[in-house]
Design an enzyme around this catalytic site. Structure first.
Site, PDB file in Angstrom:
ATOM      1  N   ASP A  14       0.868  -1.096   0.117  1.00 39.68           N
ATOM      2  CA  ASP A  14      -0.040  -0.088   0.090  1.00 39.68           C
ATOM      3  C   ASP A  14       0.746   1.129   0.046  1.00 39.68           C
ATOM      4  OD1 ASP A  14      -2.177   1.394   0.141  1.00 39.68           O
ATOM      5  OD2 ASP A  14      -2.747   1.105   1.877  1.00 39.68           O
ATOM      6  N   ASN A  45       1.476   3.387  -2.922  1.00 37.83           N
ATOM      7  CA  ASN A  45       2.067   3.776  -4.217  1.00 37.83           C
ATOM      8  C   ASN A  45       1.525   5.332  -4.424  1.00 37.83           C
ATOM      9  OD1 ASN A  45       2.936   1.458  -4.453  1.00 37.83           O
ATOM     10  ND2 ASN A  45       1.925   0.550  -6.052  1.00 37.83           N
ATOM     11  N   GLY A  46       0.303   5.324  -4.436  1.00 32.17           N
ATOM     12  CA  GLY A  46      -0.557   6.698  -4.854  1.00 32.17           C
ATOM     13  C   GLY A  46       0.130   7.850  -4.164  1.00 32.17           C
ATOM     14  N   ARG A  47       0.166   7.676  -2.653  1.00 31.78           N
ATOM     15  CA  ARG A  47       0.624   8.691  -1.765  1.00 31.78           C
ATOM     16  C   ARG A  47       2.217   9.097  -1.969  1.00 31.78           C
ATOM     17  NH1 ARG A  47      -1.322   6.104   3.612  1.00 31.78           N
ATOM     18  NH2 ARG A  47      -1.986   4.380   1.810  1.00 31.78           N
ATOM     19  N   ASN A  79     -10.673  -2.377  -6.482  1.00 29.99           N
ATOM     20  CA  ASN A  79      -9.686  -1.294  -7.279  1.00 29.99           C
ATOM     21  C   ASN A  79     -10.299  -1.297  -8.462  1.00 29.99           C
ATOM     22  OD1 ASN A  79      -6.487  -2.667  -5.663  1.00 29.99           O
ATOM     23  ND2 ASN A  79      -7.739  -0.914  -5.181  1.00 29.99           N
ATOM     24  N   TRP A  80     -11.194  -2.108  -9.151  1.00 34.32           N
ATOM     25  CA  TRP A  80     -11.907  -1.931 -10.300  1.00 34.32           C
ATOM     26  C   TRP A  80     -12.621  -0.375 -10.184  1.00 34.32           C
ATOM     27  CZ3 TRP A  80     -10.058  -4.465 -14.059  1.00 34.32           C
ATOM     28  CH2 TRP A  80      -9.792  -5.928 -13.978  1.00 34.32           C
ATOM     29  N   ARG A  93     -11.404   2.280  -9.242  1.00 33.87           N
ATOM     30  CA  ARG A  93     -10.668   3.597  -9.678  1.00 33.87           C
ATOM     31  C   ARG A  93     -10.787   3.981 -10.902  1.00 33.87           C
ATOM     32  NH1 ARG A  93      -5.066   2.637  -6.266  1.00 33.87           N
ATOM     33  NH2 ARG A  93      -5.783   2.312  -4.524  1.00 33.87           N
ATOM     34  N   GLU A 108       0.734 -13.671  12.361  1.00 34.22           N
ATOM     35  CA  GLU A 108       1.344 -12.462  12.857  1.00 34.22           C
ATOM     36  C   GLU A 108       1.208 -11.355  11.912  1.00 34.22           C
ATOM     37  OE1 GLU A 108       2.445 -12.476  16.033  1.00 34.22           O
ATOM     38  OE2 GLU A 108       1.977 -14.533  16.278  1.00 34.22           O
TER      39      GLU A 108
HETATM   40  C1  FPP Z   1      -1.610   0.422  -3.281  1.00 42.03           C
HETATM   41  O1  FPP Z   1      -1.211   1.807  -3.532  1.00 42.03           O
HETATM   42  C2  FPP Z   1      -1.251  -0.327  -4.432  1.00 42.03           C
HETATM   43  C3  FPP Z   1      -2.159  -0.835  -5.416  1.00 42.03           C
HETATM   44  C4  FPP Z   1      -3.575  -0.643  -5.515  1.00 42.03           C
HETATM   45  C5  FPP Z   1      -1.744  -1.790  -6.473  1.00 42.03           C
HETATM   46  C6  FPP Z   1      -0.327  -2.562  -6.136  1.00 42.03           C
HETATM   47  C7  FPP Z   1       0.254  -2.777  -7.271  1.00 42.03           C
HETATM   48  C8  FPP Z   1       1.698  -2.720  -7.634  1.00 42.03           C
HETATM   49  C9  FPP Z   1       2.714  -2.771  -6.765  1.00 42.03           C
HETATM   50  C10 FPP Z   1       2.072  -2.761  -9.105  1.00 42.03           C
HETATM   51  C11 FPP Z   1       1.681  -4.026  -9.842  1.00 42.03           C
HETATM   52  C12 FPP Z   1       1.875  -5.261  -9.275  1.00 42.03           C
HETATM   53  C13 FPP Z   1       2.599  -6.142  -9.806  1.00 42.03           C
HETATM   54  C14 FPP Z   1       2.594  -7.305  -9.092  1.00 42.03           C
HETATM   55  C15 FPP Z   1       3.347  -5.815 -10.944  1.00 42.03           C
HETATM   56  P1  FPP Z   1      -2.444   2.766  -3.724  1.00 42.03           P
HETATM   57  O2  FPP Z   1      -2.375   3.310  -4.980  1.00 42.03           O
HETATM   58  O3  FPP Z   1      -3.856   2.063  -3.075  1.00 42.03           O
HETATM   59  O4  FPP Z   1      -1.633   3.933  -2.730  1.00 42.03           O
HETATM   60  P2  FPP Z   1      -2.371   4.915  -2.007  1.00 42.03           P
HETATM   61  O5  FPP Z   1      -3.024   4.244  -0.602  1.00 42.03           O
HETATM   62  O6  FPP Z   1      -1.370   5.763  -1.358  1.00 42.03           O
HETATM   63  O7  FPP Z   1      -3.252   5.651  -2.802  1.00 42.03           O
END
Ligand code: FPP
Length: 248
Positions: A12, A14-16, A60-61, A63, A199
């Site tokens: 979790d 990536n977006g932030r 996530n669909w 988004r 755990e």
């Molecule tokens: C959460 O970050 C992450 C995801 C919804 C997708 C995870 C995907 C990857 C790491 C890339 C693709 C995966 C593979 C296995 C190639 P978020 O976008 O929810 O972050 P946020 O909560 O900060 O917005």
């Protein structure tokens, strides 16, 4: 020291990570894929036999379509670029979730990667894609109901092991440790049945910044924990000296 056979991760933040840098969210996902590559290699190097990553949830669909499309593109490219490495390292790919909802080209590359790595035995890498834990339990219950309808199973024969075997994760041991990055302390519909005794390790680090040192911290903390599975410490000590009593 408890053995660690199965590590599950909710990746979790990536977006932030991207928003903090005033970059488009997809840049965060791209960095997230690089973290996936590093962490898969680090788990393989540590001899962890099962690793499960929550890559795309049923929710996530919802988004924005551009973000969903970009994530699917990243996934397809990741699979294509990693096949050789998986074959070299003996990594077997598995997928859990409602994969029929994924774009046809992603389904094709997934099927190919799953079948070409099917004989690998060093490590099982499971990607949760279009995955929801409740959804998976419903699918598993339906599979059992079908067997009952066919007369292949009696309702009273259904126990925990029968339901476990009807889930997408059939044959994979339950996770010993769950890591969630980015400071959120939720399970978010991930492996609801399988995480019963896991755990939990939460870290504030965002997934693109999660590195081998952070992984090692989580593993070290896990090794300091005593897993009692509802028993007392005295009972566990007795079990440890009685051969054949090991539950896990
Ligand atoms: C959460 O970050 C992450 C995801 C919804 C997708 C995870 C995907 C990857 C790491 C890339 C693709 C995966 C593979 C296995 C190639 P978020 O976008 O929810 O972050 P946020 O909560 O900060 O917005």
């Amino acid at each position: 020291m408890p053995p660690l056979r199965h590590l599950a991760i909710i990746m979790d933040g990536n977006g932030r990570w991207a928003e903090q840098r005033h970059l488009p969210r997809i840049v965060g996902h791209r960095r997230g894929v690089e973290t996936v590559q590093r962490i898969v290699a680090a788990c393989h190097a540590r001899g962890i036999p099962y690793l499960t990553l929550y890559a795309f949830s049923s929710e996530n669909w919802g988004r924005p379509v551009e973000e969903v499309g970009a994530l699917m593109g990243l996934l397809g490219r990741y699979l294509q670029s990693e096949l050789d490495t998986m074959l070299q390292r003996g990594v077997r790919l598995r997928v859990i979730g409602e994969t029929g909802r994924l774009p046809a080209d992603v389904q094709r590359v997934l099927e190919e990667t799953v079948s070409r790595t099917a004989a690998n035995g060093e490590m099982v890498l499971t990607l949760a894609l279009s995955y929801g834990g409740r959804d998976e339990i419903v699918r598993g219950v339906r599979r059992l109901a079908e067997q009952v309808k066919r007369g292949a199973l009696l309702p009273e024969q259904i126990g925990e092991s029968e339901l476990s075997a009807a889930l997408d994760t059939a044959g994979i041991p339950d996770p010993d440790l769950l890591i969630r990055t980015s400071g959120e302390m939720r399970i978010s519909n991930f492996l609801l049945w399988q995480l019963a005794y896991a755990e939990l390790h939460f870290t504030d680090v965002l997934w693109p910044d999660f590195d081998e040192a952070e992984l090692q911290t989580a593993l070290d903390r896990f090794r300091q924990r005593q897993r009692r599975f509802g028993l007392t410490a005295a009972q566990l000590a007795e079990q440890a000296t009685t051969p054949g009593e090991d539950r896990h």
